[in-house]
Structures are given as C-alpha cells and as structure tokens.
Design a protein around this motif. Structure first.
Motif: not given
Length: 273
Positions: A213, A216-217, A220, A222-227
């Motif tokens: 992850t 994302v976390d 920064g 990508a977003s969770w939707d990108d993932t």
C-alpha cells in the motif's frame, strides 16, 4: 472463487515474512514483524510465526463457521503459542508478531477482521470503495519516530535511530494507549477491528500488506481507487511492480522517509461473482 495473489520479499533471497492464503469463501493475509536487528527469542523466526498463524487461522475460519473471526484468531494464537512456548522465550520484548486481515463469506455477508496496519479494500458494485485499516500503530509510531525520518535510509545513523524507535514501540505493544497486534497473547484478538458487509453490495475484496500500500499511504502517488483500478486490470503483481519502481527511485528515503527501502509486499484480490 476468482482470486489473484501476488507476493514478493523485500529483497531477493530473503525470507518473505508476509503470508497469504485463500480457501472457499475465505482469505487471510498476515505481515510478520520483529524489532529490527534484535534477537526474537524464537528459534523459528518471524516467517514461521506468520505462516503458521495464518495457516491455522484459515483452517479455523473455514472449519468453525459459528465462531466469530475474533474467536478464530484468539484460538489460532493460542495454538501457535502451544507449539513453541516450550522452546522459545515468548515474553522476550522482540518476540515475533504479525498483523492480520481475515475475511469470510457466510449467510449473505462478508465478515472481516483487521488487526495492525495491513489494509482491507472493499469495492462496492455502485463504484464506491472503503478501506479498513488499524491506525493505532501509525498513531503511536508518529509520536516516537523522532530522528528516524530525518536520516538517510540504510545509513548507520538511520539504523541506530530505527532500532531505538522500534524498541520504544515494542514497549507499547498490546497495551492500553498503545497498539494491538497478533503475538503470544490471544487476548489481542479482542481488540481487532471487525464488521460485516452485505455480499450483494460488493464487487471485490482486496487484502494488502503495508508493503503493497506504499503508493497510497507512504508515497502519495496513488489513491485507493487507483490501486483498485490496477488490481482489476492487471492484478497484484503489477501493483507490487509499481511499488518497487517507486522505491528504487528513492532508496535513501529522502523523498519518502521510511524504516527500510523495500518491504515485503503482498496483495490478494478477490473478485466476487
């Protein structure tokens, strides 16, 4: 089940301390941990602990449908403890621990359990998404990191600061005001995040270790939707490849301060019919 699973150790040739497995209607993911550079007090090691606990948990989750996931985890922790308490020092400060994510489909709902900073990504049929992750470890860590984030990853100074930080973190493990994680004490399961979601509302379920992850976390990028889009289109291996690519571009941690340049990375992506 339509499930894709990908996993890579932090470095080639090193043991992967993540563990993931699936069975009919259930999946588990664990991310093993210890205090960096310290003896664990366990002759078996972290990979053995996370793998043994994960296998036992998956068996219990499927064999005991009337038990809650927290009850299944508590029982599995107790069994693992019985397997090595006579040969290992389970009171040692750096005794192996593990995050846990577990899901089970039963009676029209998806049950979930999250303990520690691995993540569960739930994608709805309406296009929504929801992430379940235990922030207590991150909240405690943010108070203690101090100089760790100011030093180049991999340097002797960083290693010394990291060891001091993780030693302080261990003192707050499985204590009120600290954080909770699977270790020698079955009571940690009582503090897991749990819940249920109607199966009919879900398009997919993804279990992710924190090494998977990072885009994302930690970074920064990508977003969770990108993932979710990467998982749906190309699967877990591509997600992990993108994480590794970003890590290589910042090996000394100047842009993205972190404990280690690379981490074990594991993702399970379950597409529901």
């Amino acid at each position: 089940m339509n499930v894709a699973l990908g996993s890579l150790p932090a470095e080639p040739g090193r043991k992967n301390e993540d563990f993931a497995a699936v069975a009919s209607g259930a999946a588990v993911l664990l991310d093993g941990a210890s205090v960096a550079g310290a003896e664990t007090g366990c002759v078996h090691g972290v990979a053995w602990f996370s793998g043994t606990l994960g296998a036992l948990l998956l068996r219990t989750v499927t064999a005991r449908p009337a038990w809650s996931l927290a009850e299944c985890l508590a029982d599995s922790i107790g069994v693992v403890r019985s397997l090595h308490e006579d040969s290992c020092d389970l009171e040692y400060r750096a005794s192996p621990t593990s995050t846990v994510v577990a899901v089970r489909a039963r009676d029209g709902v998806l049950e979930h359990l999250v303990l520690g900073d691995s993540a569960l990504l739930l994608a709805g049929r309406d296009g929504s998404s929801r992430v379940v992750t235990d922030q207590r470890l991150d909240e405690v860590g943010a108070r203690l990191r101090g100089a760790v984030d100011e030093l180049p990853t991999g340097s002797p100074e960083h290693a010394a600061a990291l060891a001091e930080y993780r030693d302080a973190l261990t003192a707050l493990r499985n204590r009120p005001g600290g954080f909770w994680i699977a270790g020698p004490d079955p009571r940690a399961a009582e503090h897991a995040l749990t819940g249920v979601t109607p199966l009919a509302s879900l398009a997919s379920v993804s279990l992710l270790s924190d090494g998977a992850t990072r885009l994302v976390d930690s970074f920064g990028l990508a977003s969770w939707d990108d993932t979710l889009a990467v998982l749906n289109s190309s699967g877990p291996d591509e997600l992990i490849r993108q994480v590794r690519k970003a890590e290589v571009e910042d090996l000394d941690g100047r842009r993205w301060p972190r404990g280690k340049a690379h981490d074990d990375a594991t993702a399970v992506h379950w597409v529901l019919p």
